[in-house]
Design an enzyme around this catalytic site. Sequence first.
Site, short mmCIF file in Angstrom:
data_model
loop_
_atom_site.label_atom_id
_atom_site.label_comp_id
_atom_site.label_asym_id
_atom_site.label_seq_id
_atom_site.Cartn_x
_atom_site.Cartn_y
_atom_site.Cartn_z
N CYS A 205 0.84 -1.20 0.00
CA CYS A 205 0.00 0.00 0.00
C CYS A 205 0.88 1.25 0.00
O CYS A 205 1.66 1.45 -0.92
CB CYS A 205 -1.00 -0.03 1.15
SG CYS A 205 -2.38 1.13 0.90
N HIS B 280 -3.64 -4.70 -0.34
CA HIS B 280 -3.24 -5.32 0.92
C HIS B 280 -3.33 -6.83 0.81
O HIS B 280 -4.43 -7.40 0.89
CB HIS B 280 -4.15 -4.85 2.07
CG HIS B 280 -3.92 -3.45 2.51
ND1 HIS B 280 -2.96 -3.12 3.44
CD2 HIS B 280 -4.52 -2.30 2.15
CE1 HIS B 280 -2.98 -1.81 3.64
NE2 HIS B 280 -3.92 -1.29 2.87
N GLU C 22 -2.50 -8.98 2.99
CA GLU C 22 -2.92 -9.53 4.28
C GLU C 22 -4.42 -9.38 4.51
O GLU C 22 -4.98 -9.97 5.45
CB GLU C 22 -2.14 -8.88 5.43
CG GLU C 22 -2.56 -7.46 5.79
CD GLU C 22 -2.01 -6.38 4.88
OE1 GLU C 22 -2.16 -5.19 5.24
OE2 GLU C 22 -1.44 -6.71 3.82
#
Length: 213
Positions: A82, A194, A196
């Site tokens: 990001c 992202h 994750e």
Amino acid sequence: MSPDVVVLDYGSGNVRSAVRALEHVGATVTLTADRAVALAADGLFVPGVGNFHACMAGLAAADGPFVIDRRLAGGRPVLGVCVGMQVMFEGSTEPSAAPVAGVGEWPGTVSRLRAPVVPHMGWSPVEVPSGSTLFAGIEHERFYFVHSYAVHSWELAPPDATFAAVAPRVVWAEHGERFVAAVENGPLAATQFHPEKSGDAGLALLENWVRSL
């Protein structure tokens, strides 16, 4: 033996989800701003949430640009995510029109998305070039984006054919216009989305990166 990954702790929001995701895919993870530990790790994960200027200020206070540059000079892997991707470029017009300097590993300026709805928030497909290691097996998946700024062009010249350097692999996505969604460039890789927060596809990407360390 599990690869050692440092998640660089420089005040960029909640990074626990990144730590958990990296542990889930087999890394031994340390959350730290310790320069020596970050330099020695098999992989360095650079998070980034919020304002570019604030992220650069925190990164500078933790000596992050030095750590990133030294690692890359030695061919040691770095993954930015990001705003952690955006800071790898020369600068950004966030939060004002006057560019704020970035780490400068790649040429180009981050600027506001030109789209009917900003921020770009949600799941989007990506265009992956052939031969990607990071996206192996997940070339046609969607990933989770939350951002208002992006890089809109890739300005790094291809390597001279007389050398053995591999051309960077640039991944694209679209929200109102095309923008750089990810880059694989030798030891430096980065994603605008992202991983994750991108479910199984994001975990697969992180696993691909961890396996490459």
